[in-house]
Design an enzyme around this catalytic site. Structure first.
Site, PDB file in Angstrom:
ATOM      1  N   LYS A   4      -8.462   6.489   6.617  1.00  0.00           N
ATOM      2  CA  LYS A   4      -7.296   5.775   6.070  1.00  0.00           C
ATOM      3  C   LYS A   4      -7.768   4.623   5.184  1.00  0.00           C
ATOM      4  O   LYS A   4      -8.590   3.814   5.611  1.00  0.00           O
ATOM      5  CB  LYS A   4      -6.413   5.233   7.199  1.00  0.00           C
ATOM      6  CG  LYS A   4      -5.587   6.308   7.835  1.00  0.00           C
ATOM      7  CD  LYS A   4      -4.590   5.719   8.818  1.00  0.00           C
ATOM      8  CE  LYS A   4      -3.714   6.829   9.390  1.00  0.00           C
ATOM      9  NZ  LYS A   4      -2.918   6.358  10.524  1.00  0.00           N
ATOM     10  N   GLU A  57       0.126  -3.258   4.665  1.00  0.00           N
ATOM     11  CA  GLU A  57      -1.058  -2.379   4.736  1.00  0.00           C
ATOM     12  C   GLU A  57      -1.166  -1.699   6.099  1.00  0.00           C
ATOM     13  O   GLU A  57      -0.876  -2.322   7.114  1.00  0.00           O
ATOM     14  CB  GLU A  57      -2.323  -3.231   4.555  1.00  0.00           C
ATOM     15  CG  GLU A  57      -3.074  -2.998   3.301  1.00  0.00           C
ATOM     16  CD  GLU A  57      -3.666  -1.617   3.097  1.00  0.00           C
ATOM     17  OE1 GLU A  57      -3.959  -1.309   1.932  1.00  0.00           O
ATOM     18  OE2 GLU A  57      -3.847  -0.828   4.054  1.00  0.00           O
ATOM     19  N   ASP A  58      -1.613  -0.449   6.097  1.00  0.00           N
ATOM     20  CA  ASP A  58      -1.809   0.235   7.384  1.00  0.00           C
ATOM     21  C   ASP A  58      -3.282   0.413   7.728  1.00  0.00           C
ATOM     22  O   ASP A  58      -3.591   0.889   8.813  1.00  0.00           O
ATOM     23  CB  ASP A  58      -1.144   1.621   7.373  1.00  0.00           C
ATOM     24  CG  ASP A  58      -1.893   2.590   6.486  1.00  0.00           C
ATOM     25  OD1 ASP A  58      -2.229   2.205   5.336  1.00  0.00           O
ATOM     26  OD2 ASP A  58      -2.176   3.719   6.923  1.00  0.00           O
ATOM     27  N   LYS A  73     -11.103  -0.953  -1.491  1.00  0.00           N
ATOM     28  CA  LYS A  73     -10.828  -1.807  -0.339  1.00  0.00           C
ATOM     29  C   LYS A  73     -11.988  -1.604   0.647  1.00  0.00           C
ATOM     30  O   LYS A  73     -12.450  -0.468   0.763  1.00  0.00           O
ATOM     31  CB  LYS A  73      -9.507  -1.407   0.340  1.00  0.00           C
ATOM     32  CG  LYS A  73      -8.281  -1.556  -0.562  1.00  0.00           C
ATOM     33  CD  LYS A  73      -7.049  -0.934   0.124  1.00  0.00           C
ATOM     34  CE  LYS A  73      -5.868  -0.875  -0.841  1.00  0.00           C
ATOM     35  NZ  LYS A  73      -4.704  -0.152  -0.317  1.00  0.00           N
ATOM     36  N   SER A 115      -2.646   0.596  -4.269  1.00  0.00           N
ATOM     37  CA  SER A 115      -3.122   1.754  -3.497  1.00  0.00           C
ATOM     38  C   SER A 115      -4.484   2.231  -3.970  1.00  0.00           C
ATOM     39  O   SER A 115      -4.802   2.139  -5.151  1.00  0.00           O
ATOM     40  CB  SER A 115      -2.104   2.897  -3.658  1.00  0.00           C
ATOM     41  OG  SER A 115      -2.658   4.127  -3.245  1.00  0.00           O
ATOM     42  N   ALA A 116      -5.278   2.769  -3.050  1.00  0.00           N
ATOM     43  CA  ALA A 116      -6.581   3.348  -3.404  1.00  0.00           C
ATOM     44  C   ALA A 116      -6.431   4.734  -4.027  1.00  0.00           C
ATOM     45  O   ALA A 116      -7.365   5.264  -4.610  1.00  0.00           O
ATOM     46  CB  ALA A 116      -7.448   3.450  -2.150  1.00  0.00           C
ATOM     47  N   THR A 169       1.141  10.341   4.206  1.00  0.00           N
ATOM     48  CA  THR A 169       0.382  11.415   3.558  1.00  0.00           C
ATOM     49  C   THR A 169      -0.907  11.744   4.306  1.00  0.00           C
ATOM     50  O   THR A 169      -1.601  12.685   3.941  1.00  0.00           O
ATOM     51  CB  THR A 169       0.014  11.011   2.118  1.00  0.00           C
ATOM     52  OG1 THR A 169      -0.424   9.666   2.158  1.00  0.00           O
ATOM     53  CG2 THR A 169       1.182  11.159   1.173  1.00  0.00           C
ATOM     54  N   ASP A 217       0.876  -1.162   0.000  1.00  0.00           N
ATOM     55  CA  ASP A 217       0.000   0.000   0.000  1.00  0.00           C
ATOM     56  C   ASP A 217       0.927   1.231   0.000  1.00  0.00           C
ATOM     57  O   ASP A 217       2.127   1.102   0.285  1.00  0.00           O
ATOM     58  CB  ASP A 217      -0.875  -0.050   1.262  1.00  0.00           C
ATOM     59  CG  ASP A 217      -1.706   1.204   1.432  1.00  0.00           C
ATOM     60  OD1 ASP A 217      -2.344   1.630   0.453  1.00  0.00           O
ATOM     61  OD2 ASP A 217      -1.719   1.768   2.554  1.00  0.00           O
ATOM     62  N   LEU A 218       0.404   2.400  -0.315  1.00  0.00           N
ATOM     63  CA  LEU A 218       1.264   3.594  -0.385  1.00  0.00           C
ATOM     64  C   LEU A 218       1.114   4.482   0.855  1.00  0.00           C
ATOM     65  O   LEU A 218       2.026   4.597   1.670  1.00  0.00           O
ATOM     66  CB  LEU A 218       0.924   4.390  -1.653  1.00  0.00           C
ATOM     67  CG  LEU A 218       1.658   5.721  -1.827  1.00  0.00           C
ATOM     68  CD1 LEU A 218       3.147   5.516  -2.014  1.00  0.00           C
ATOM     69  CD2 LEU A 218       1.077   6.481  -3.018  1.00  0.00           C
ATOM     70  N   ASP A 219      -0.101   5.066   0.974  1.00  0.00           N
ATOM     71  CA  ASP A 219      -0.334   6.040   2.053  1.00  0.00           C
ATOM     72  C   ASP A 219      -0.300   5.337   3.409  1.00  0.00           C
ATOM     73  O   ASP A 219      -1.085   4.424   3.656  1.00  0.00           O
ATOM     74  CB  ASP A 219      -1.701   6.714   1.867  1.00  0.00           C
ATOM     75  CG  ASP A 219      -1.772   7.510   0.570  1.00  0.00           C
ATOM     76  OD1 ASP A 219      -1.059   8.514   0.465  1.00  0.00           O
ATOM     77  OD2 ASP A 219      -2.530   7.110  -0.344  1.00  0.00           O
TER      78      ASP A 219
HETATM   79  C1  G6P Z   1      -5.496   6.199   0.438  1.00  0.00           C
HETATM   80  C2  G6P Z   1      -5.598   7.060   1.686  1.00  0.00           C
HETATM   81  C3  G6P Z   1      -6.990   7.654   1.807  1.00  0.00           C
HETATM   82  C4  G6P Z   1      -7.361   8.378   0.524  1.00  0.00           C
HETATM   83  C5  G6P Z   1      -7.339   7.406  -0.646  1.00  0.00           C
HETATM   84  C6  G6P Z   1      -7.659   8.087  -1.975  1.00  0.00           C
HETATM   85  O1  G6P Z   1      -6.176   5.015   0.658  1.00  0.00           O
HETATM   86  O2  G6P Z   1      -5.309   6.300   2.835  1.00  0.00           O
HETATM   87  O3  G6P Z   1      -6.999   8.547   2.898  1.00  0.00           O
HETATM   88  O4  G6P Z   1      -8.658   8.963   0.625  1.00  0.00           O
HETATM   89  O5  G6P Z   1      -6.029   6.840  -0.732  1.00  0.00           O
HETATM   90  O6  G6P Z   1      -6.629   8.993  -2.262  1.00  0.00           O
HETATM   91  P1  G6P Z   1      -6.645  10.085  -3.413  1.00  0.00           P
HETATM   92  O7  G6P Z   1      -5.203  10.523  -3.494  1.00  0.00           O
HETATM   93  O8  G6P Z   1      -7.116   9.419  -4.658  1.00  0.00           O
HETATM   94  O9  G6P Z   1      -7.564  11.176  -2.982  1.00  0.00           O
HETATM   95 MG    MG Z   2      -2.778   3.139   3.581  1.00  0.00          MG
END
Ligand code: G6P
Ligand code: MG
Length: 218
Positions: free
Chosen positions: A45, A169-170, A145, A114-115, A17, A9-11
């Site tokens: 998150k 994943e967090d 997710k 990542s989402a 972020t 996962d990224l964030d």
């Molecule tokens: C990640 C973050 C979420 C965020 C989502 C969409 O999953 O943890 O907080 O809303 O990505 O991110 P975006 O950059 O597309 O707004």
């Molecule tokens: Mg995350």
């Protein structure tokens, strides 16, 4: 050597972020006279952008038109991107580069799952794009997710069977997605929140090279 698929996962896993999402959502909430707290931000998150705004509106007991909803989504992202534009390598979370380099040295395929629709931009800012064999993000999926779609596509793109994949994943929803995909889930964060993961570490400094090697050989 065995080959496993390592999906990140990224964030909250590679970079923090959440603080920038918080600032941008807070500004939006303020414009609607909604009080938005850090505790509420925690609950966003891993949650998609659309769903995040729906939740903030519900917490604030607000109903708005679809036009305003769309405009606010765009405004929020612009504000968020202004913070992202200032990011650099110093924002990569501790020991993430060590683990990425180890996996590369061991010839293990690496995917991003990542989402975020901003994932590619963020990876470019922190100079990590070339560390990934495949990048699957919010632009590539139709189901958020905890649906496992993002991880299944991430596995497919590196030609590794889901049951041979390991996910970092967090978020609660992300760990559930990995479990549903029959992947090994590694929670990054607190055991109290991520107790449903196969393993939980506070951060990558707790993940040893030997642990990574044991995942590959199992
Ligand atoms: C990640 C973050 C979420 C965020 C989502 C969409 O999953 O943890 O907080 O809303 O990505 O991110 P975006 O950059 O597309 O707004
Ligand atoms: Mg995350």
């Amino acid at each position: 050597m065995n080959k496993k698929g390592f999906i990140f996962d990224l964030d909250g896993v590679i970079v923090d972020t959440a603080k920038y999402h918080f600032l941008a959502w807070q500004q939006l909430a303020k414009s609607l006279d909604i009080n938005f707290t850090e505790e509420e931000n925690e609950q966003l998150k891993g949650v998609s952008r659309v769903r995040s705004l729906e939740k903030i509106l519900a917490w604030g007991n607000k109903t708005i038109s679809q036009d305003l909803f769309d405009k606010l989504m765009g405004d929020k992202n612009e504000e968020y991107l202004s913070y992202i534009a200032e990011m650099d390598e110093s924002e990569i979370l501790p020991d993430v580069p060590r683990v990425l380099k180890l996996l590369e040295a061991l010839d293990q395929p690496i995917s991003l799952g990542s989402a975020s629709k901003n994932a590619r931009t963020i990876l470019e800012r922190v100079n990590l794009k070339s560390s990934f064999n495949a990048i699957v993000d919010g632009n590539d999926v139709s189901k958020a997710k905890p649906d496992p779609e993002v991880f299944l596509i991430a596995a497919d793109q590196i030609n590794i069977k889901p049951e041979d994949c390991i996910v970092f994943e967090d978020s609660v929803a992300g760990v559930t997605a990995a479990n549903t995909a029959h992947m090994i889930s590694i929670g990054i964060g607190s055991k109290d929140v991520l107790g449903h993961a196969n393993y939980v570490f506070n951060d990558f400094t707790e993940i040893s090279d030997d642990f990574i090697k044991s995942l590959i050989n199992n």
